[in-house]
Design a protein around this motif. Structure first.
Motif, PDB file in Angstrom:
ATOM      1  N   SER A 147       0.854  -1.189   0.000  1.00 48.12           N
ATOM      2  CA  SER A 147       0.000   0.000   0.000  1.00 48.12           C
ATOM      3  C   SER A 147       0.887   1.234   0.000  1.00 48.12           C
ATOM      4  O   SER A 147       2.099   1.129   0.080  1.00 48.12           O
ATOM      5  N   GLY A 148       0.312   2.397  -0.116  1.00 51.67           N
ATOM      6  CA  GLY A 148       1.107   3.615  -0.022  1.00 51.67           C
ATOM      7  C   GLY A 148       1.357   4.278  -1.364  1.00 51.67           C
ATOM      8  O   GLY A 148       1.849   5.407  -1.426  1.00 51.67           O
ATOM      9  N   ALA A 149       1.029   3.588  -2.470  1.00 49.88           N
ATOM     10  CA  ALA A 149       1.219   4.204  -3.783  1.00 49.88           C
ATOM     11  C   ALA A 149       0.157   5.283  -4.018  1.00 49.88           C
ATOM     12  O   ALA A 149      -0.964   5.186  -3.528  1.00 49.88           O
ATOM     13  N   GLN A 150       0.525   6.318  -4.775  1.00 50.23           N
ATOM     14  CA  GLN A 150      -0.379   7.427  -5.090  1.00 50.23           C
ATOM     15  C   GLN A 150      -0.556   7.539  -6.601  1.00 50.23           C
ATOM     16  O   GLN A 150       0.347   7.173  -7.364  1.00 50.23           O
ATOM     17  N   SER A 208       7.264   4.153  -3.047  1.00 51.01           N
ATOM     18  CA  SER A 208       6.034   4.331  -2.272  1.00 51.01           C
ATOM     19  C   SER A 208       5.345   2.997  -2.000  1.00 51.01           C
ATOM     20  O   SER A 208       4.566   2.873  -1.048  1.00 51.01           O
ATOM     21  N   ALA A 209       5.619   1.984  -2.834  1.00 53.24           N
ATOM     22  CA  ALA A 209       5.076   0.636  -2.647  1.00 53.24           C
ATOM     23  C   ALA A 209       6.000  -0.324  -3.385  1.00 53.24           C
ATOM     24  O   ALA A 209       6.706   0.083  -4.322  1.00 53.24           O
ATOM     25  N   ARG A 227      -4.552  -2.512  -3.156  1.00 50.95           N
ATOM     26  CA  ARG A 227      -4.269  -1.879  -1.873  1.00 50.95           C
ATOM     27  C   ARG A 227      -4.365  -0.357  -1.941  1.00 50.95           C
ATOM     28  O   ARG A 227      -4.661   0.307  -0.964  1.00 50.95           O
ATOM     29  N   SER A 228      -4.027   0.183  -3.120  1.00 50.57           N
ATOM     30  CA  SER A 228      -3.952   1.636  -3.242  1.00 50.57           C
ATOM     31  C   SER A 228      -5.226   2.219  -3.860  1.00 50.57           C
ATOM     32  O   SER A 228      -5.364   3.444  -3.930  1.00 50.57           O
TER      33      SER A 228
END
Lengths: 324, 324
Positions: A147-150, A208-209, A227-228
Motif C-alpha cells: 500500500s502507499g502508492a499514489q 512508495s510501494a 491496496r492503493s
C-alpha cells in the motif's frame, strides 16, 4: 547408513557456516531463541514448494533448494528487509541421502551468501514438499509495503522480465531452442533467480510501494493497485527484455506477453513518486541492479496496456495454483 | 464458488478475532511486520503434519487443525514462552471449502484461546499437509532449554501419560473398547491435547531443563540426557496413568509401557534441582496442572527402568517417522 529422523536432521542440517550472534539457541531444542535488534521490526514470510506443482519431482535438488529459499528471500527483499534466519520443513518419501546432499549444498550456498542461519525446522515422511519461513529485520517504520502508492507515481521493475517463463517452457518441453547455450542460460534464469535484497534495502525511503514478481507482473501489480485503490497503465515497449528472451521468442509482441505474465521472476516491482525519480538510478546503480520505468499509476481500476497512443487489448492471466 | 488461491486465502484466513498490537502488518503483503517486546527473546518452532503420516486423510479437519497448532504451541510451552504469532502453510489437493471451513474453526478456536494471531502463510496445491511456524516471547535469558540438567535433579512430567497412544490404537482399530464414552474420551485425549503454556511459563526459574513429549517419554527424555551427558532412572510405578487408561489396558505393566512410549502427549517433561522441589506443587497448582516426580538423573548414559529395588528390562522404542 543412518535412517532415522534425528540422525538425518543432525547430519545434514546441523552443520552450516553461518553462526549469527543474534541466535541464542539454534537447531536441536524445542524452539530456536533469537534476538531481534533494538529499533528493528521483524519481517516474516512463509512459502511452500510442492513436487509436481512447483517443481518436477526429478528436478536437480540443488536447484529446487535454491528456488525454495530464493523465493522466500525475495519476499524479504520486497519489504526492504535484511535476511537473518530461516526455518525449513522438509517432507520426503524416503530419507534419500542422494537427494539430501545436493539439496543441502544448494540451500546453504544461498543461505551463506546472504548470511542467513538455519535455526530450525522439521523433517517428515510424505510426498515431497518444502516449506520455508524466513525472518529478517527492517528499521522501525521503514518497510516497503504494497500500500502507499499514489496516483501519478511511476511504476518500475528491476532486471528483465520473461526469462523465467521462457526457461519453464523449455523445461516442460513446450518449446525448444537449437542453441544449447541459450537453453542453459534460460533454464538458469528460471531456476537460479537472485533475490533483490540489496535493491530492496536501497529503495527504502524512495519507493512508495513494492512487491516481488512471483505470480507474474500483471497479477502482482494488481495487488498494489488493489491496496492503493488505483489503476495502472503499462507501456509495453518499455518492458525490459533480455537479449536471450528476444532469441527465444522472435515475435516481439509474444516476448512482451511472456514478460507480462512470467511468474517466479523474483524481480521487484515498485512505485516511485515523481520527486524521487532522480534518486532511483544512482541508488540502484550502487547495487548493480538496473531499474526500468514501465508505466504510471492513475485514478481508476485495473491495468491497461499501451503502445504510444494506442491501447492494446491483449488477454493476459496471472498465475493461479488452483485454476484449471 | 471462488476457486483461486487468493480468494481462498482471503476468505478463510483474513478474518480472525485476534488483533495483536504487536502486529504492524499481517496477512496480505510480502511479509508480516512484527514487533518483539524489549527485553524479550523470540522463540520460534516449525512442525509439519502430513496426511497419511501424522493423521488419517479422512480425519475431522477441525481436529487436524487443533493437533497441528497444539503440537507447535507445545514447543513454545516447553521453552516457557508466551505464544504470539503463527504462520500456516497449507497444501491441499483441491480448494475444498467443506474441508477448509471446519479446519479454520478448529485452528482459530485454539489460536484465539491463546491470543495467537495468524500473520501469514501460503496455500498450495498438492498432497495434503500442514506446516505451522509459531512465534512466542520469553524474557531474555529465562527460556527453559533441553540442556542445563544436573546429576541428582528430579524428573517430572505434567498430566498423565499413555492416553494419546490408547486413543491412536482405537483410531487405527488396533484395539477396541466396549464403552463408547471411554472410546470418545481416549480419542479426545489423542486429538485434543492442550499445550502446557501456563505450566511452561510457571517453570521458568524452577526447572533446570524441559521439553514436551511429542515422540514418547523415553525418546524425548533421551534428548535431555544427551544434552546434559547424564543417565536417568524412571520408577515405572510412579508414572501417572489416567483412570481411563487403566480401563483401556487392565494389565498394569502394559499400561505403563504405553505411558513410556506414547507420542503426541504434549505434556512437559522437566528436571528440577532438589532445592526447587518445594516450589513445584504450589507453582503448578496455580495453573491447574498436576506434576509427578517419576525418577532422577544420575551420572552415566541411557535410561533405566526400576520397580522398587528391581531393574526392569522392558524393551522400548521411541517414535521414528522413517523407521520401518
Amino acid at each position: 547408513m543412518a535412517s532415522n529422523e534425528f540422525d538425518l536432521i543432525a547430519r545434514y542440517f546441523e552443520h552450516q557456516n553461518v553462526n549469527r550472534r543474534d541466535v541464542a539457541l539454534s537447531i536441536g531444542d524445542d524452539c530456536a531463541l533469537l534476538n531481534v535488534p533494538a529499533g528493528s521490526q521483524l519481517a516474516v514470510s512463509t512459502d511452500s514448494l510442492v513436487a509436481g506443482t512447483h517443481f518436477l519431482p526429478d528436478a536437480d535438488p540443488a536447484l529446487v533448494a535454491h528456488k525454495a529459499l530464493a523465493s522466500n528471500l525475495s519476499d524479504l527483499a520486497a519489504m526492504g528487509a535484511t535476511p537473518a534466519w530461516v526455518s525449513l520443513a522438509l517432507t520426503l518419501p524416503t530419507p534419500d541421502e542422494d537427494w539430501l546432499r545436493p539439496f543441502c549444498q544448494g540451500f546453504f550456498a544461498l543461505a551463506d551468501y546472504y548470511n542467513v542461519q538455519l535455526v530450525g525446522g522439521d523433517t517428515t515422511k510424505g510426498p515431497m514438499s518444502i516449506t520455508i519461513t524466513v525472518h529478517g529485520f527492517v528499521p522501525q517504520g521503514e518497510a516497503l509495503t504494497r500500500s502507499g502508492a499514489q496516483s501519478g507515481d511511476w511504476i518500475y521493475v528491476t532486471g528483465n522480465l520473461g526469462d523465467s517463463a521462457a526457461g519453464l517452457a523449455l523445461l516442460l518441453g513446450e518449446k525448444t531452442v537449437s542453441d544449447p547455450q541459450l537453453r542453459a542460460t534460460l533454464l538458469d534464469r528460471h531456476y537460479k533467480a537472485q533475490p533483490r535484497i540489496l535493491a530492496g534495502q536501497a529503495l527504502r525511503g524512495i519507493a512508495s510501494a513494492a512487491l516481488d514478481i512471483s505470480d507474474g507482473l500483471i497479477s502482482d501489480l494488481g495487488h498494489i493497485l488493489k491496496r492503493s485503490g488505483l489503476a495502472a497503465n503499462i507501456e509495453v515497449d518499455k518492458l525490459p527484455l533480455s537479449p536471450e528472451l528476444r532469441l527465444f521468442e522472435t515475435v516481439v509482441d509474444k516476448a512482451l506477453q511472456l514478460a507480462l505474465g512470467s511468474g517466479e521472476e523474483y524481480e521487484l516491482c515498485f512505485t516511485v513518486p515523481e520527486q524521487n525519480r532522480g534518486a532511483i538510478d544512482t541508488t540502484l546503480a550502487h547495487c548493480g541492479v538496473k531499474a526500468t520505468c514501465i508505466g504510471q499509476l492513475r485514478p481508476g481500476r485495473g491495468i491497461s496496456l499501451s503502445r504510444g497512443d494506442q491501447k492494446l487489448d491483449w488477454q493476459l492471466h496471472g498465475y493461479d495454483h488452483f485454476a484449471e
